[in-house]
Motif scaffolding. Structure first.
Motif, PDB file in Angstrom:
ATOM      1  N   TYR A 246      11.410  31.505  36.787  1.00 51.50           N
ATOM      2  CA  TYR A 246      12.657  31.446  35.974  1.00 51.50           C
ATOM      3  C   TYR A 246      12.416  31.556  34.357  1.00 51.50           C
ATOM      4  O   TYR A 246      13.299  31.777  33.737  1.00 51.50           O
ATOM      5  N   TRP A 247      11.361  31.250  33.786  1.00 50.89           N
ATOM      6  CA  TRP A 247      11.361  31.248  32.420  1.00 50.89           C
ATOM      7  C   TRP A 247      11.319  32.686  31.883  1.00 50.89           C
ATOM      8  O   TRP A 247      10.459  33.493  32.441  1.00 50.89           O
ATOM      9  N   PRO A 248      11.859  32.927  30.735  1.00 48.03           N
ATOM     10  CA  PRO A 248      12.681  32.031  29.831  1.00 48.03           C
ATOM     11  C   PRO A 248      13.979  32.083  30.314  1.00 48.03           C
ATOM     12  O   PRO A 248      14.602  32.543  31.094  1.00 48.03           O
ATOM     13  N   PRO A 249      14.723  30.789  29.731  1.00 49.89           N
ATOM     14  CA  PRO A 249      16.154  30.728  29.906  1.00 49.89           C
ATOM     15  C   PRO A 249      17.141  32.138  29.550  1.00 49.89           C
ATOM     16  O   PRO A 249      16.873  32.762  28.711  1.00 49.89           O
ATOM     17  N   ASP A 250      17.988  32.191  30.329  1.00 51.90           N
ATOM     18  CA  ASP A 250      18.899  33.710  30.163  1.00 51.90           C
ATOM     19  C   ASP A 250      19.937  33.266  29.245  1.00 51.90           C
ATOM     20  O   ASP A 250      20.432  33.854  28.169  1.00 51.90           O
ATOM     21  N   VAL A 251      20.618  31.930  29.485  1.00 54.60           N
ATOM     22  CA  VAL A 251      21.579  31.438  28.533  1.00 54.60           C
ATOM     23  C   VAL A 251      21.529  29.927  28.666  1.00 54.60           C
ATOM     24  O   VAL A 251      21.379  29.311  29.514  1.00 54.60           O
ATOM     25  N   GLN A 252      21.553  29.550  27.156  1.00 50.97           N
ATOM     26  CA  GLN A 252      21.478  28.158  26.895  1.00 50.97           C
ATOM     27  C   GLN A 252      22.563  27.827  26.407  1.00 50.97           C
ATOM     28  O   GLN A 252      23.122  28.301  25.268  1.00 50.97           O
TER      29      GLN A 252
END
Ligand code: ME8
Length: 497
Positions: A246-252
Motif C-alpha cells: 500500500y505504501w505510499p498514501p495516494d490521498v491524505q
C-alpha cells in the motif's frame, strides 16, 4: 491497483463534532468510490492519544489519561460505525505496535544523523501542540489559535528540518499534485521560502507520551508520534507485505489547520527515512458557525449525533459532501441543512423514485416493463458517469454530486414531459418507465459512495438488491430485465417542515 487513504488521527480530548465527521465521511466516500472501481483500498483512521492536551483534559475530569483515551477512542469508533465509515484499520497511538514503530523510527533518525542534542528555548501552544513564535512578547498569544502560550527552556533532541528546505522546494515543484488544492500552495511555499528552523522532537517534562529511546528518557513530541501513524498503521517495520502493497498514501485528507505539519514536517521526515512521499495531501476548509471555526474547545460545536437523531445518517453525509465545494470553508446552519434535505433528497431524488415505482406497481403489476433504451438518455448517463469519475478523482465531491443532479433533473423532466400516466398504449408507457428506471438504477450507483444505504434501498426497490456485483461501477453496463419483479416500495426521505 491499490489506493491508500488516510484521515488525520483525532485528538481524544473531547467528543467529535461535524468537523471531524467531515474529514472521515470524505475519506469514506473516496474509499468506497475506489472500491467500486475495483481498487484494492486501504483506509486508515484513528485517534491521537498522547501529549499535554490529552493529559490536561484527563486531569480536568479527574481521571487517568489512559482511561480518558480508552473511553474517547471508543466514542470515535462508535460514531464512525454509525456513519458507515468503512475504515480498514483504526490506529490508536497508545497501541504497543505503534509505540514500538515510533521508537524504532526515532532510532533510525538518530543513527542517520537527522537528530542532534540541543536546547529549546521558546513558546509552546498546548492547544495546537505546537512550538510557536508569538507576534507580541508582552501578551504572548498563539499566532494560529490566539490562545495564551507559555515560554520554557529545556534540553531536547532536534530534527534537522532546516536541511530539507531545498529538497522540499524541489519536491513541490516537481510534484504539482502533492499540495492540494492548488490555491493553498502559496501559503506553504512562502513559509518554506523564509527558511525552516530545526524542530524539537522531544519533551523533557511531558510525561504522557512515548518514551524516547535515549539515555535521557524524554517523551517524543506528540506531532512526530502522530504523523508516524500513517506508517505504523500500514505495517511499517512489522508487516512488510501490507506496507509494500500500500505504501505510499495516494490521498491524505486533512483540514487546513494542520497543513504545515503535513506538507512540511511530514515529507521531511519521510525524506530522512528514504521513503516515497504521499501522492496528494488535500487540505479541506473549515465548517464555521457565524464565521468562527467549529471547535471542541470553543464550545460552538454541532453534534453529529444530534443531527443523526433528527435526520438520519445519510442526510448528514450528503449535506457535508454537497453543500460546500471541498477545499473551501462553509457556514453551518440548520436552515441550509433542512433546505438541502427537502429539495435534493425529498423532492428531486425521493419523489422521482416513489412516483416511478408507484406507476410500475399500479400499471405493470410490479414488473419491470418492456422497453428499449432511449438513445439520448443512455448517452447522457454515459457522459454523466465519465464526468462524475473525473470530479471524484479530483476530490471535487460537490461537483460530482452536481453531475448526478443533472441526470436527476433530466429524468424528472423526462417523466413529466412524457407523462406515462396519460399514455394509453401500455407499450409506449412501459418504454418511458423502463428508461426512467434505468436512470434511477445508474443514479443509485453514482450515489452509493455518498449515501450507500439509500443506494441499497433503491436497488432493493428495483428488485436487483441481491445481485452480488451491484456495488461495482462495472454494473453500469448491465440492464434491468423486463418482466422481473420490483421490490417493496418504501419512502426514502420524509419531508421536514
Ligand atoms: O489536529 N471544519 O486533531 P484534531 C472542518 N491530532 N474540519 C475540521 C473542523 C472544522 N471546524 N474541526 C476539526 C489534530 N476538523 C491532530 C491530527 S494527524 C497526524 C494529527 C477536522 O482532533 C480537520 O480534518 O484537532 C482537522 O484537520 C482535524 O479535524 C483536526 O482534528
Amino acid at each position: 491497483m491499490k489506493f491508500y487513504i488516510t484521515t488525520p488521527i483525532y485528538y481524544v480530548n473531547a467528543r467529535p463534532h461535524i468537523g471531524h465527521t467531515y474529514t472521515s465521511v470524505a475519506a469514506d466516500v473516496l474509499a468506497r468510490f475506489y472500491r467500486m472501481l475495483d481498487y484494492d483500498v486501504f483506509f486508515l483512521t484513528g485517534t491521537d492519544e498522547h501529549g499535554q492536551k490529552i493529559a490536561t483534559a484527563a486531569e480536568e475530569r479527574n481521571i487517568s489519561p489512559q482511561s480518558l483515551v480508552d473511553e474517547m477512542s471508543e466514542v470515535y469508533k462508535k460514531l464512525w460505525e454509525k456513519l458507515e465509515i468503512t475504515y480498514d484499520r483504526f490506529i490508536r497511538t497508545t497501541e504497543p505496535k505503534h509505540v514500538e514503530v515510533v521508537r524504532k523510527i526515532f532510532l533510525k533518525l538518530l543513527e542517520s544523523g537527522n537528530l542532534y542534542k540541543g536546547e529549546y528555548s521558546g513558546y509552546y501552544c498546548i492547544h495546537c501542540e505546537s512550538y510557536v513564535i508569538p507576534e507580541n512578547e508582552t501578551i504572548p498569544l498563539c499566532p494560529d489559535c490566539k490562545r495564551p502560550v507559555k515560554k520554557f527552556t529545556e534540553p531536547t533532541y532536534f530534527f534537522k528540518l532546516s536541511n530539507y528546505k531545498e529538497k522540499l522546494e524541489k519536491y513541490y515543484s516537481e510534484n504539482p499534485d502533492f499540495i492540494k488544492p492548488d490555491f493553498r500552495k502559496n501559503e506553504i511555499l512562502n513559509f518554506v521560502k523564509k527558511g525552516l528552523i530545526d524542530l524539537s522532537v522531544t519533551r523533557k517534562n511531558v510525561k504522557w507520551g512515548i518514551e524516547s529511546p535515549t539515555p535521557e528518557k524524554y517523551s517524543i513530541y506528540v506531532w512526530v508520534d502522530a504523523l508516524l501513524n500513517y506508517l505504523s498503521g500500514v505495517g511499517y517495520l512489522y508487516e512488510p507485505e501490507t506496507f509494500e502493497k500500500y505504501w505510499p498514501p495516494d490521498v491524505q485528507l486533512i483540514g487546513k489547520d494542520i497543513m504545515r505539519f503535513h506538507h512540511i514536517i511530514w515529507p521531511a521526515i519521510l525524506m530522512a527515512l528514504n521513503l516515497p512521499l504521499p501522492k496528494t495531501i488535500f487540505a479541506h476548509g473549515w465548517w464555521n458557525i457565524n464565521r468562527e471555526k467549529i471547535s471542541k474547545s470553543k464550545g460552538n460545536i454541532v453534534s453529529p449525533e444530534d443531527i443523526i437523531e433528527d435526520y438520519g445518517v445519510e442526510p448528514l453525509r450528503f449535506f457535508l459532501m454537497r453543500e460546500v465545494p471541498f477545499g473551501l470553508d462553509g457556514e453551518y446552519t440548520e436552515e441550509a441543512f433542512k433546505k438541502r434535505y427537502n429539495s435534493d433528497l425529498v423532492n428531486d431524488l425521493g419523489n422521482l423514485v416513489n412516483r416511478t415505482l408507484n406507476l410500475v406497481e399500479k400499471r405493470f403489476n410490479s414488473e419491470i416493463p418492456y422497453g428499449s433504451p432511449d438513445e439520448k438518455l443512455m448517452d447522457m448517463l454515459k457522459a454523466a458517469f465519465e464526468n462524475y469519475k473525473e470530479k471524484m478523482s479530483k476530490i471535487a465531491f460537490s461537483e460530482a454530486i452536481e453531475e448526478i443532479w443533472n441526470v436527476l433533473g433530466y429524468l424528472n423532466k423526462f417523466l413529466d414531459e412524457k407523462a406515462p400516466w396519460s399514455i394509453e398504449d401500455d407499450k409506449e408507457a412501459g418504454r418511458v418507465l423502463y428508461n426512467v428506471l434505468e436512470g434511477i438504477r445508474v443514479i443509485a450507483l453514482l450515489l452509493s459512495p455518498f449515501i450507500p444505504t439509500t443506494a441499497k434501498r433503491i436497488w432493493d426497490m428495483l428488485g436487483i438488491g441481491k445481485d452480488p456485483y451491484i456495488e461495482k461501477f462495472s454494473a453500469i453496463e448491465k440492464r434491468l430485465v423486463p418482466g422481473n419483479k420490483i421490490g417493496e416500495r418504501v419512502i426514502l426521505f420524509k419531508r421536514r417542515k
